[in-house]
Design an enzyme around this catalytic site. Structure first.
Site, mmCIF file in Angstrom:
data_model
loop_
_atom_site.group_PDB
_atom_site.id
_atom_site.type_symbol
_atom_site.label_atom_id
_atom_site.label_comp_id
_atom_site.label_asym_id
_atom_site.label_seq_id
_atom_site.Cartn_x
_atom_site.Cartn_y
_atom_site.Cartn_z
ATOM 1 N N SER A 49 -7.617 -1.986 -4.671
ATOM 2 C CA SER A 49 -8.098 -1.320 -5.670
ATOM 3 C C SER A 49 -7.276 -0.076 -6.230
ATOM 4 O O SER A 49 -7.366 0.638 -7.152
ATOM 5 C CB SER A 49 -9.435 -0.243 -4.987
ATOM 6 O OG SER A 49 -8.929 0.572 -3.957
ATOM 7 N N SER A 64 -5.986 -2.010 0.033
ATOM 8 C CA SER A 64 -6.000 -1.456 -1.259
ATOM 9 C C SER A 64 -4.788 -0.855 -1.840
ATOM 10 O O SER A 64 -4.456 -0.716 -2.942
ATOM 11 C CB SER A 64 -7.091 -0.719 -1.473
ATOM 12 O OG SER A 64 -8.443 -1.687 -1.791
ATOM 13 N N LYS A 85 -3.921 7.901 -7.582
ATOM 14 C CA LYS A 85 -5.226 7.090 -7.963
ATOM 15 C C LYS A 85 -6.543 7.922 -8.183
ATOM 16 O O LYS A 85 -6.844 8.998 -7.726
ATOM 17 C CB LYS A 85 -5.418 6.426 -6.702
ATOM 18 C CG LYS A 85 -6.727 5.069 -6.695
ATOM 19 C CD LYS A 85 -6.767 4.451 -5.435
ATOM 20 C CE LYS A 85 -7.868 3.356 -5.406
ATOM 21 N NZ LYS A 85 -8.037 2.613 -4.019
#
Length: 473
Positions: free
Chosen positions: A153, A177, A78
């Site tokens: 996210s 997330s 990420k």
């Protein structure tokens, strides 16, 4: 080579160890999948095929005695976790072009174990949304339906793994997330106990209350893969003040069968869809068929946990992050503006309010842990709804209007409890969208949570989205 891309990371590692495939050959398969599908998904935001090939060639030249647990496995990270020489912009124009000079500790451990870093994946601005969209790169699409969100996210990470662009990777989680994106895309994820996995090198830094709420967590297509990644990246870092010196412990399934697992199908303040409740029941049936004791149980402390989560994640999060956008509102993403609008529904918390909230954390956690004493593990939904259409912020569920952040409360509880929780795919919506189930436990029971989730995973498990399966040849 046929169907190799959709196999588990564990299977890929075994083939690499048996010399049935080279690291470069496996990397080339993933490069081709990325080049084919990433233009539609927008999952990876920093990808260089030649850089990937260079890593793979070095690994192929390595003596067998020096090869690690992940030797040759292609993974993604990420874009809020530092990867040397890759963009780590947390989806914000304020961080545009930022490239760390050094790897985060978890990335260093992945490399040391032999992972091939494919690139970094998309996320919403400052990570404060359950939908991955920003002004730098745009929205990430769900591989099951391009008109729907892959979650947030860690949405870029979940889309990449679900569509077989990556064998697994790392996301981060302060309120669901890694778990919500896993639920939306049909993969697995773990939010670990804070301190089990170092967060050094994560942006924004997990400090103060975020050291309790925020973690880095592994994501993959099977729980066995998640467990493998957890073994590689877990372990306290000496300089981490929040580090937990808890070594990896192999779980004992027979001992777990002597405990009682609690479950509930929905929260009355945020009803779940019929199919979501059925997924929980199906997971319960799968565990019972394997000899586990599972009983209905809903703790009373959940709402108090969420109220505290709201104070620290939403209201304090806005106080900490909004200054970075002041004077540059035209370059602030709609997802972050949505977050600020929600956060500003009330006044900013006063110092006295924050002090009282901080002092309330331990008593509320203590009350929850007392409730969990007879039920040390809990099964629940991950979210009220499956993957939503881009931009949706309210749903009618069970005759009740459920707002955006309320629908996600199922994950937020366990950030405030600072306990581990895993997500595994179980059901399907009428539209064919994945529906996951969450397995949560008491703090530091990460391995046991994964073991219970693995039993459910064996009964249901990952299925490739049609767009990924069509190109897995």
């Amino acid at each position: 080579m046929q169907n190799l891309l959709s196999q588990s990371a564990v299977s890929m590692v075994a083939r690499l160890a048996a010399h049935a495939i080279t690291a470069l050959e496996l990397a080339e398969l993933h490069i081709a999948q990325i080049e084919r599908l990433n233009p539609e998904l927008n999952a990876l935001v920093d990808f260089d095929a030649d850089r990937v090939r260079t890593q793979a060639r070095k690994l192929d030249a390595m003596p067998a005695s020096e090869r690690g647990l992940l030797h040759g496995l292609p993974v993604t990270i990420k874009a809020s976790i530092s990867v040397a020489g890759h963009r780590c912009e947390t989806g914000s124009m304020a961080n545009r072009g930022f490239m760390p000079e050094a790897d985060a500790e978890v990335v260093r451990r992945m490399r040391a174990a032999g992972a091939v870093i494919l690139g970094t994946t998309n996320c919403p601005e400052f990570l404060m949304a359950y939908e991955t969209d920003n002004l730098l790169y745009g929205k990430t699409n769900n591989p099951w339906d391009l008109g729907r969100s892959a979650g947030g996210s860690s949405g870029g990470e979940s889309a990449a793994i679900a569509a077989c662009l990556s064998a697994g990777g790392l996301g981060s989680d302060g309120g669901g997330s890694v778990r919500t994106p896993a639920h939306f895309t049909g993969i697995c994820a773990l939010k670990p106990t804070p301190g089990r996995i170092p967060t050094q090198g994560h942006l924004p830094a997990n400090r103060g209350p975020f050291a309790l709420l925020g973690v880095i967590g592994p994501m993959a297509r099977t729980i066995a893969d998640v467990s493998l990644l957890f073994r590689v990246v877990s372990g306290a870092l000496d300089i981490d003040p929040a580090g937990a010196p808890v070594p990896y412990r192999a779980p004992d399934l027979d001992a777990l069968k002597q405990t009682t697992i609690g479950y509930f199908e929905e929260d009355e303040d945020a009803p779940a869809t019929v199919e979501t409740k059925q997924a929980v029941r199906d997971a319960v049936a799968a565990l019972r068929s394997r000899g586990f004791k599972v009983e209905p149980f809903r703790p009373h402390s959940l709402e108090k946990l969420r109220e505290l989560w709201w104070v620290f994640f939403v209201r304090c999060g806005a106080m900490l992050l909004e200054p970075a956008t002041l004077g540059s509102e035209t370059s602030t993403s709609p997802t972050f503006k949505d977050f600020l609008t929600i956060a500003h529904r009330g006044a900013a918390p006063s110092g006295e309010e924050l002090l009282h909230a901080w002092m309330a954390i331990d008593p509320v956690r203590e009350a929850m842990l007392k409730e969990m004493a007879p039920y040390p593990f809990l099964l629940s939904p991950v979210c009220s709804v499956p993957a939503f259409r881009h931009g949706e912020r309210e749903w009618l569920v069970g005759g009740k209007h459920v707002e955006y952040l309320d629908a996600m409360r199922y994950t937020q509880w366990f950030n405030m409890l600072a306990s581990p929780s895993a997500v595994v795919p179980v059901g399907r919506s009428p539209e064919g969208l994945p529906i996951g189930v969450q397995v949560a436990g008491r703090p530091y029971a990460d391995e046991e949570v994964l073991a219970i989730a693995a039993v459910i995973d064996e009964a249901f498990g990952y299925k490739a989205p049609p767009m990924a399966a069509a190109s897995d040849r």
